[in-house]
Design a protein around this motif. Structure first.
Motif, short mmCIF file in Angstrom:
data_model
loop_
_atom_site.label_atom_id
_atom_site.label_comp_id
_atom_site.label_asym_id
_atom_site.label_seq_id
_atom_site.Cartn_x
_atom_site.Cartn_y
_atom_site.Cartn_z
N GLN A 110 10.43 -33.08 -27.33
CA GLN A 110 9.84 -33.90 -26.40
C GLN A 110 9.68 -33.40 -24.96
OE1 GLN A 110 11.83 -37.83 -26.60
NE2 GLN A 110 10.56 -38.47 -28.00
N THR A 111 10.94 -32.92 -24.42
CA THR A 111 10.88 -32.22 -23.31
C THR A 111 10.27 -31.04 -22.92
OG1 THR A 111 13.35 -32.64 -23.44
CG2 THR A 111 12.70 -30.95 -21.49
N ILE A 112 9.75 -30.24 -24.01
CA ILE A 112 8.98 -29.09 -23.69
C ILE A 112 7.61 -29.87 -23.50
CG2 ILE A 112 8.04 -27.01 -25.06
CD1 ILE A 112 10.74 -26.79 -26.23
N LEU A 113 7.29 -30.44 -24.66
CA LEU A 113 5.76 -31.04 -24.50
C LEU A 113 5.54 -31.77 -23.27
CD1 LEU A 113 4.99 -31.80 -28.27
CD2 LEU A 113 4.44 -29.83 -26.88
N ARG A 114 6.49 -32.66 -23.09
CA ARG A 114 6.21 -33.58 -21.67
C ARG A 114 6.13 -32.67 -20.53
NH1 ARG A 114 9.89 -37.91 -22.72
NH2 ARG A 114 8.43 -39.55 -23.67
N SER A 115 6.76 -31.58 -20.44
CA SER A 115 6.90 -30.85 -19.32
C SER A 115 5.55 -30.04 -18.84
CB SER A 115 7.95 -29.40 -19.19
OG SER A 115 7.58 -28.65 -20.11
N VAL A 116 4.83 -30.14 -19.93
CA VAL A 116 3.49 -29.48 -19.98
C VAL A 116 2.26 -30.30 -20.20
CG1 VAL A 116 3.98 -27.12 -20.47
CG2 VAL A 116 3.56 -28.63 -22.36
N GLY A 117 2.69 -31.89 -20.11
CA GLY A 117 1.48 -32.97 -20.13
C GLY A 117 1.07 -33.19 -21.53
N MET A 118 1.98 -32.81 -22.54
CA MET A 118 1.55 -32.96 -23.98
C MET A 118 2.50 -34.19 -24.37
SD MET A 118 0.62 -29.29 -25.49
CE MET A 118 0.43 -27.99 -24.57
N THR A 119 2.07 -34.72 -25.84
CA THR A 119 3.05 -35.48 -26.38
C THR A 119 3.15 -35.11 -27.74
OG1 THR A 119 1.07 -37.07 -27.26
CG2 THR A 119 2.34 -37.49 -25.17
N ARG A 120 4.06 -35.46 -28.72
CA ARG A 120 4.41 -35.17 -29.90
C ARG A 120 3.34 -35.73 -30.81
NH1 ARG A 120 8.98 -38.20 -31.83
NH2 ARG A 120 8.57 -39.42 -29.98
N ASN A 121 2.83 -36.88 -30.67
CA ASN A 121 2.12 -37.73 -31.40
C ASN A 121 0.40 -37.16 -31.14
OD1 ASN A 121 4.02 -38.89 -32.45
ND2 ASN A 121 4.13 -40.41 -30.88
N ALA A 122 0.01 -36.35 -31.67
CA ALA A 122 -1.57 -36.30 -31.60
C ALA A 122 -2.63 -37.18 -31.91
CB ALA A 122 -1.94 -34.85 -32.49
N ASP A 123 -2.06 -38.14 -33.11
CA ASP A 123 -2.92 -39.36 -33.47
C ASP A 123 -2.34 -40.46 -33.16
OD1 ASP A 123 -4.42 -37.34 -35.17
OD2 ASP A 123 -3.00 -37.36 -36.75
N PHE A 124 -2.92 -41.14 -32.43
CA PHE A 124 -2.71 -42.75 -31.96
C PHE A 124 -3.44 -43.52 -32.67
CE2 PHE A 124 -2.23 -45.80 -28.65
CZ PHE A 124 -0.82 -46.12 -28.81
N ASP A 125 -2.84 -44.42 -33.29
CA ASP A 125 -3.92 -45.50 -34.13
C ASP A 125 -3.68 -46.78 -33.13
OD1 ASP A 125 -5.38 -46.55 -35.92
OD2 ASP A 125 -3.54 -47.05 -37.25
N ALA A 126 -4.84 -46.77 -32.27
CA ALA A 126 -4.91 -48.18 -31.59
C ALA A 126 -6.30 -47.83 -30.99
CB ALA A 126 -3.81 -48.15 -30.39
N GLU A 127 -6.80 -48.94 -30.42
CA GLU A 127 -8.13 -49.29 -29.78
C GLU A 127 -8.06 -49.84 -28.57
OE1 GLU A 127 -10.77 -51.02 -32.60
OE2 GLU A 127 -10.43 -49.66 -34.17
N VAL A 128 -8.97 -49.79 -27.54
CA VAL A 128 -8.94 -50.51 -26.42
C VAL A 128 -8.94 -51.98 -26.57
CG1 VAL A 128 -10.42 -51.11 -24.40
CG2 VAL A 128 -10.41 -48.66 -25.17
N GLY A 129 -8.34 -52.93 -25.97
CA GLY A 129 -7.91 -54.07 -26.20
C GLY A 129 -6.57 -54.48 -27.04
N ASP A 130 -6.19 -53.51 -27.81
CA ASP A 130 -4.90 -53.68 -28.52
C ASP A 130 -3.62 -53.88 -27.54
OD1 ASP A 130 -6.35 -53.33 -30.90
OD2 ASP A 130 -5.58 -51.43 -31.32
N THR A 131 -2.73 -54.80 -28.16
CA THR A 131 -1.71 -55.07 -27.42
C THR A 131 -0.54 -53.76 -27.61
OG1 THR A 131 -2.07 -57.30 -27.35
CG2 THR A 131 0.02 -56.88 -27.01
N ILE A 132 0.25 -53.40 -26.75
CA ILE A 132 1.37 -52.53 -26.68
C ILE A 132 2.46 -52.94 -26.19
CG2 ILE A 132 -0.15 -50.24 -27.13
CD1 ILE A 132 1.23 -50.53 -23.93
N THR A 133 3.50 -52.29 -26.77
CA THR A 133 4.96 -52.27 -26.15
C THR A 133 5.29 -51.00 -25.44
OG1 THR A 133 5.67 -54.18 -27.61
CG2 THR A 133 7.49 -53.03 -26.41
N ILE A 134 5.69 -51.16 -24.53
CA ILE A 134 5.92 -49.80 -23.62
C ILE A 134 7.69 -49.59 -24.09
CG2 ILE A 134 6.28 -48.53 -21.73
CD1 ILE A 134 4.32 -50.32 -20.38
N THR A 135 8.01 -48.24 -24.68
CA THR A 135 9.04 -48.05 -25.17
C THR A 135 10.01 -47.21 -24.25
OG1 THR A 135 8.43 -46.26 -26.54
CG2 THR A 135 8.17 -48.11 -27.57
N GLU A 136 9.43 -46.42 -23.54
CA GLU A 136 10.38 -45.62 -22.40
C GLU A 136 9.60 -45.62 -21.18
OE1 GLU A 136 10.08 -41.33 -23.91
OE2 GLU A 136 10.45 -42.54 -25.58
#
Length: 180
Positions: A110-136
């Protein structure tokens, strides 16, 4: 033990050959039908400003010369394909003599990928209009609606309520969970 769960591993390569190793590894994953086991290959880079002949120019610089990150399911077959890829000299965390390496800890990747603007999750199963909870992050615990998704940068925009006002927040995929 025949296999481990999915994890991120660090490959040692010849310095300067990181892009060639990435290209070779992705090609071999396809050739050997390992696309379900060799999931992502990343070379962490950062943009730096270099002055040359009195002019400042931005270039992409490798953060870890001689190393490539690979997200994979560690099986005997995937291990064989990766370690025998041209340019790969070995796995970091392997003790040699045919032993399989240990994956990076979740916090490390997480630290490595975040420091270069990437994330662990390449696939994100959501669409515009979906409701999300911010976890961090600063808005942890807030609920919002997705207004835009940028899969290439692995970021999204969501409208959240901050002090009674609708506010646009830019978040990475691994900072949110989709509410069902």
């Amino acid at each position: 033990m025949d296999s481990f769960d999915k994890g991120w591993f660090v490959l040692q390569t010849y310095s300067g050959y990181e892009n060639k190793v990435k290209e070779n590894l992705l090609q071999r994953a396809q050739t050997y039908n390992m696309l379900e086991n060799i999931l992502r290959v990343e070379i962490p880079t950062q943009t730096v400003q270099v002055e040359k002949n009195g002019k400042t120019k931005e270039i992409e610089e490798n953060r870890f010369p001689g190393y490539v990150l690979v997200e994979m399911v560690m099986t005997d077959q995937s291990w064989y394909v990766v370690r025998n890829t041209p340019g790969v000299t070995g796995f970091v965390g392997s003790h040699g003599a045919g032993s399989k390496p240990a994956p990076l800890l979740d916090e490390e990747i997480q630290t490595i990928l975040r420091s270069v603007g990437m994330t662990r999750n390449a696939d994100f199963d959501a669409e515009v209009g979906d409701t999300i909870t911010i976890t961090e992050g600063a808005f942890a615990g807030q609920v919002g609606k997705i207004t835009e998704i940028d899969s290439e940068k692995m970021k999204l925009h969501a409208m959240i309520d901050v002090f009674g006002r609708e506010t646009d927040a830019e978040l990475s995929f691994d900072q949110v969970e989709r509410l069902v």
